[in-house]
Enzyme design. Structure first.
Site, PDB file in Angstrom:
ATOM      1  N   HIS A  16      24.860  38.601 -14.759  1.00 24.48           N
ATOM      2  CA  HIS A  16      26.246  38.464 -14.307  1.00 24.48           C
ATOM      3  C   HIS A  16      27.060  39.718 -14.629  1.00 24.48           C
ATOM      4  O   HIS A  16      27.248  40.058 -15.803  1.00 24.48           O
ATOM      5  CB  HIS A  16      26.854  37.242 -15.008  1.00 24.48           C
ATOM      6  CG  HIS A  16      28.247  36.929 -14.614  1.00 24.48           C
ATOM      7  ND1 HIS A  16      29.248  36.722 -15.532  1.00 24.48           N
ATOM      8  CD2 HIS A  16      28.816  36.748 -13.403  1.00 24.48           C
ATOM      9  CE1 HIS A  16      30.369  36.429 -14.912  1.00 24.48           C
ATOM     10  NE2 HIS A  16      30.137  36.442 -13.615  1.00 24.48           N
TER      11      HIS A  16
ATOM     12  N   ASP B   8      30.743  42.488  -8.407  1.00 24.78           N
ATOM     13  CA  ASP B   8      31.923  42.131  -7.620  1.00 24.78           C
ATOM     14  C   ASP B   8      32.456  43.362  -6.904  1.00 24.78           C
ATOM     15  O   ASP B   8      32.413  44.469  -7.454  1.00 24.78           O
ATOM     16  CB  ASP B   8      33.020  41.592  -8.537  1.00 24.78           C
ATOM     17  CG  ASP B   8      32.511  40.489  -9.446  1.00 24.78           C
ATOM     18  OD1 ASP B   8      32.440  39.335  -8.985  1.00 24.78           O
ATOM     19  OD2 ASP B   8      32.178  40.777 -10.612  1.00 24.78           O
TER      20      ASP B   8
ATOM     21  N   HIS C 239      35.711  43.680 -10.907  1.00 26.15           N
ATOM     22  CA  HIS C 239      35.950  42.248 -10.763  1.00 26.15           C
ATOM     23  C   HIS C 239      37.395  41.907 -10.436  1.00 26.15           C
ATOM     24  O   HIS C 239      37.671  41.106  -9.541  1.00 26.15           O
ATOM     25  CB  HIS C 239      35.538  41.504 -12.035  1.00 26.15           C
ATOM     26  CG  HIS C 239      35.793  40.031 -11.959  1.00 26.15           C
ATOM     27  ND1 HIS C 239      36.995  39.461 -12.354  1.00 26.15           N
ATOM     28  CD2 HIS C 239      35.017  39.000 -11.526  1.00 26.15           C
ATOM     29  CE1 HIS C 239      36.949  38.160 -12.156  1.00 26.15           C
ATOM     30  NE2 HIS C 239      35.752  37.857 -11.664  1.00 26.15           N
TER      31      HIS C 239
END
Length: 224
Positions: A6, A35, A48
């Site tokens: 992640h 992201d 992000h």
């Protein structure tokens, strides 16, 4: 079961940085999740937040800053904000790249960049594009049906399943607390691969693994 890091190995290194993705690969992750936003000059930035404050200590909004100006900032004082192209060049087909679209405007340029890398020897299977913005996923599907898609949800599994089926998405990405054995069975019956987020504690990882899911998205890729 695939292990997807992640924002890179976020539990160990500053998120969404080349260093975090390097750490994830060193830990044997099968994929990285990242992201993307667009800069004011249309570059795909791996970051992000909508705003730069939390990660760089400098007030600003990603969409209102040019790529060069964003790259003058430092994540946690040390790390450059990379472009998606720079991350792909670093990864060089060594793992799956799960690109989460944070804004609908990124759908078209991300599609074009994936097509460029596929033309240079990558496979579509090296990529997975996910988003909570389902309109963005619909746009990707309309532009190129070969790009694998993942539907993100933190609330309504049934709605997410229905939308995933409607766009022929490959994967469903629910918040792990939404799942139990019955819901996993239902999702698998729809021929959707199941990647769950963000699973960090060892007891949660063990419980989720026992459901027979396809992958977990975690800050700690060495725990699974």
């Amino acid at each position: 079961m695939q292990i997807i890091a992640h924002r890179g190995a976020k539990g160990y290194v500053s998120e969404n940085t080349i260093a975090a993705f390097r750490k994830a690969l060193e830990m044997g992750a099968d994929g990285i999740e990242l992201d993307v936003h667009l800069s004011s000059d249309g570059q795909i930035m791996v970051f992000h937040d909508e705003h730069t404050d939390r990660l760089t200590g400098v007030s600003g909004t990603v969409k209102d800053m040019a790529c060069d100006d964003l790259q003058k900032l430092k994540v946690d004082l040390h790390h450059e904000i990379p472009t998606l192209a720079k991350v792909l060049d670093f990864v060089d087909k060594r793992c799956l790249v799960n690109i989460e679209l944070k804004v609908e405007a990124a759908a078209r340029p991300v599609t074009q960049l994936i097509e460029k890398y596929v033309s240079e020897g990558w496979n579509y299977d090296h990529f997975l594009v996910s988003s909570f913005d389902w309109t963005a996923l619909q746009e990707i599907r309309n532009r190129n049906p070969k790009i694998p898609l993942g539907v993100l949800t933190e609330t309504d599994l049934d709605l997410a399943i229905g939308f995933a089926k409607s766009i022929n998405a490959e994967t469903l990405h629910p918040y792990f607390h939404l799942l139990d054995e019955a819901s996993v069975k239902k999702i698998k019956a729809e021929n959707l691969r199941l990647y769950v987020w963000t699973v960090n504690e060892p007891e949660d990882i063990s419980r989720i693994e026992n459901f027979g899911i396809d992958g977990i998205i975690t800050d700690f890729p060495d725990r699974a």
